[in-house]
Enzyme design. Structure first.
Site, short mmCIF file in Angstrom:
data_model
loop_
_atom_site.label_atom_id
_atom_site.label_comp_id
_atom_site.label_asym_id
_atom_site.label_seq_id
_atom_site.Cartn_x
_atom_site.Cartn_y
_atom_site.Cartn_z
N GLU A 185 0.88 -1.17 0.00
CA GLU A 185 0.00 0.00 0.00
C GLU A 185 0.92 1.22 0.00
O GLU A 185 1.31 1.73 1.04
CB GLU A 185 -0.91 0.02 1.24
CG GLU A 185 -1.93 1.15 1.16
CD GLU A 185 -2.46 1.62 2.52
OE1 GLU A 185 -3.55 2.17 2.55
OE2 GLU A 185 -1.78 1.44 3.54
N HIS B 151 -11.31 -1.35 1.39
CA HIS B 151 -11.96 -1.05 2.67
C HIS B 151 -11.79 0.41 3.12
O HIS B 151 -12.25 0.76 4.20
CB HIS B 151 -11.40 -1.99 3.74
CG HIS B 151 -9.92 -1.76 3.98
ND1 HIS B 151 -8.96 -1.97 3.01
CD2 HIS B 151 -9.25 -1.30 5.06
CE1 HIS B 151 -7.78 -1.66 3.49
NE2 HIS B 151 -7.92 -1.26 4.73
N ASP B 152 -11.07 1.20 2.33
CA ASP B 152 -10.83 2.59 2.72
C ASP B 152 -11.58 3.61 1.87
O ASP B 152 -11.48 4.81 2.14
CB ASP B 152 -9.32 2.90 2.64
CG ASP B 152 -8.52 2.21 3.73
OD1 ASP B 152 -9.06 1.99 4.82
OD2 ASP B 152 -7.34 1.89 3.48
C1 GLC Z 1 -4.05 1.73 5.88
C2 GLC Z 1 -5.29 0.87 5.96
C3 GLC Z 1 -6.34 1.63 6.74
C4 GLC Z 1 -5.81 1.91 8.12
C5 GLC Z 1 -4.48 2.65 8.06
C6 GLC Z 1 -3.78 2.66 9.37
O1 GLC Z 1 -4.25 2.86 5.14
O2 GLC Z 1 -5.70 0.51 4.70
O3 GLC Z 1 -7.53 0.92 6.80
O4 GLC Z 1 -6.73 2.67 8.85
O5 GLC Z 1 -3.60 2.02 7.16
O6 GLC Z 1 -3.23 1.40 9.63
#
Ligand code: GLC
Length: 543
Positions: A275, A336-337
């Site tokens: 990510e 999920h975001d």
């Molecule tokens: C990433 C995840 C997200 C989470 C964040 C903090 O962006 O995808 O859902 O809240 O990290 O870990």
């Protein structure tokens, strides 16, 4: 050998096949997939009980969002033990069974690795905050106040407020990019790096097939912790008002990923997918290294923005252009975001047609497609009343920023709680679950679910689609047309994102076979005149 270990079913007759490049990966948000024990929250045994759905759909792998022990301040992205399972999701034996059964079906399993921060309840942090001289102190990022008092620099947390939390007991601040309950781990400390490598090995030895790496671009920051410059002219006092030159994407991050990759490469066919939440594909591409860092960085450019053929073409070309020749891109429309794409692109008359066209886009493009649970039945976001909001982002920042709507329970059937649970679920279920559910769509050959399955099967059957080259073709306004080719095999896709019909010219002759996003539509007879209805697309095998 732990129960989930090799060997797993390899695809017969295609020795060049690489599961994470050629197959489709499906993201499971474990709280919301299937609840086996009636507590209203999904669990590992629930996932195992639904593996047949995933096998039927034809996915090559699943990525499971965090299920490790956690106080659940950020629903598992605040890990308090990297090597166990939170009781709400089950146990390590449940995980081993899930892995074994997934492998038996030829489905690989990717875990979510959260290296940027732990929970403030992780024993490492409890030790670190116990005293300034604790051996684990330096596993996190601690600093004295700035001269004159206050936080050491101007960094702000992505979830709102300063990125520094004062620890009165030891008289220093600690750093956190997200919630104050998610203290930042210090990857500049070699012992911490060793401990995290041991975590990776723990799961690799168990047989997992790889990791999705959370917040990959932030694990190295400016060692001098300099303040970020402000965005010129911005009135935003928060995250958006700063240029993030010092709190993320530090060049030292690449050595960390090279070492992580070397470790993972000791095992066969395992994968690292990051990510890398940077919106410039050229910066994301650096995380591929020289083929010695991540196998993939997410292409997040399709997670937001307008429904437009021109824009999709531009973003796809830009990402393809940035990924180094030895690298491989991916494509993702929902996770999920962000709000689900069927909701983002919904439309009074064309909503269903658009969801079908989006499936064609995702599954015809060059790059590993990532599906988000429920998108195969066109699940929409659920409006969440304020008293049921759970997402910390909504609670700390603003209710409108909530990610709860895209995290609601999977809609399996028309029964109470949509077949997800026998109890009231942790988030409400969409009112449309009585008709929009897996059971109903499996019984309907014209459903979106069957379209996803057919597209996944087409991709699996044809290396031109799964790993062929891609070339944009000339197309009328609103239409994104491209060719996929490999060896002697060739496909063309023409996707009309416009609200009006369009005619595309895709060459000469007649297609050999193919798929149209509109169920029951006849395939075009003449590639020179391919008529596409509003929000309609075709993918065609051509000579
Ligand atoms: C990433 C995840 C997200 C989470 C964040 C903090 O962006 O995808 O859902 O809240 O990290 O870990």
């Amino acid at each position: 050998m732990p129960p989930g270990s090799r060997p797993i079913a390899h695809s017969a007759g295609d020795s060049e096949r690489l599961w994470w490049r050629d197959g489709v990966i499906y993201q499971v948000y474990p709280r919301s997939f299937a609840d086996s024990n009636g507590d209203g929250v999904g669990d590992l045994e629930g996932i195992r009980s639904r593996l047949d759905h995933l096998a039927w759909l034809g996915v090559a792998g699943i990525w499971i969002s965090p299920f490790f022990p956690s106080p659940m301040k950020d629903f598992g992205y605040d890990v308090s033990d990297y090597c166990d399972v939170d009781p709400i999701f089950g146990s390590l034996s449940d995980f081993d069974r899930l892995l074994r059964d997934a492998h038996e079906r030829g489905i690989r399993v990717i875990l979510d690795f959260v290296p940027n921060h732990s929970s403030d309840q992780h024993p490492w942090f409890l030790e670190a905050r116990a005293s300034r001289t604790n051996p684990r102190r330096d596993w996190y990022v601690w600093r004295d106040p700035a001269p004159g008092g206050g936080p050491p620099n101007n960094w702000v947390a992505i979830f709102g407020g300063p990125a520094w939390e004062w620890d009165a007991a030891t008289g220093q601040y600690y750093l956190h990019s997200f919630l104050r309950e998610q203290p930042e781990l210090n990857w500049r400390n070699p012992e911490l790096e060793r401990a995290m490598h041991a975590v990776l090995r723990f799961w690799l030895e168990r047989g997992v097939d790889g990791f999705r790496i959370d917040v990959a671009h932030r694990i190295a920051k400016d060692p001098a912790l300099r303040s970020n410059p402000l965005v010129p002219g911005s009135a935003d006092p928060g995250y958006g008002g700063q240029l993030h030159v010092h709190d993320e994407d530090h060049p030292d991050v690449h050595a960390l990923f090279r070492r992580m990759r070397a470790l993972v490469d000791e095992y066969d066919e395992r994968v690292l997918i990051g990510e890398v939440y940077l919106f410039d594909p050229a910066r994301v591409a650096k995380y591929y290294g020289a083929g010695d860092e991540l196998h993939q960085g997410f292409n997040f450019s399709l997670l937001s923005g307008a429904w437009s053929g021109e824009r999709f073409r531009h973003e796809v070309e830009r990402f393809h252009g940035a990924v180094p020749p030895q690298g491989w891109p991916n494509q993702v429309l929902s996770n999920h975001d962000v709000h689900r794409h069927a909701t983002r692109y919904d439309h009074a008359e064309l909503g269903e047609a658009r969801a079908r066209l989006a499936a064609l886009l995702l599954l015809a493009l060059r790059g590993t497609p990532f599906l988000y649970y429920g998108e195969e039945i066109g699940m929409r976001c659920v409006p969440i009343p304020e008293h049921r909001l759970r997402d910390p982002l909504a609670i700390t920042l603003h209710p409108s920023l909530t990610r709860d709507p895209e995290r609601t329970p999977m809609q399996w059937d028309e029964t109470a709680h949509a077949g997800f649970s026998s109890a009231e679920p942790w988030l409400p279920i969409h009112a449309d679950s009585t008709h929009r559910n897996v059971r109903a769509q499996r019984a309907d050959a014209g459903s979106l679910l069957h379209l996803y399955r057919a597209l996944i099967a087409l991709r699996a059957a044809h290396p031109a689609l799964s790993r062929g080259a891609q070339r944009t073709l000339p197309a009328p306004a609103g239409v994104f047309a491209f060719e996929r080719a490999r060896g002697g095999e060739r496909f063309v896709a023409a996707l009309n994102f416009g609200d009006e019909a369009a005619v595309a010219s895709l060459g000469a002759g007649a297609p050999l076979s193919g798929l149209c996003s509109r169920h029951g539509a006849e395939l075009p007879r003449d590639l020179a005149h391919v008529t596409l209805g509003p929000a309609e697309g075709v993918v065609l095998r051509v000579a």
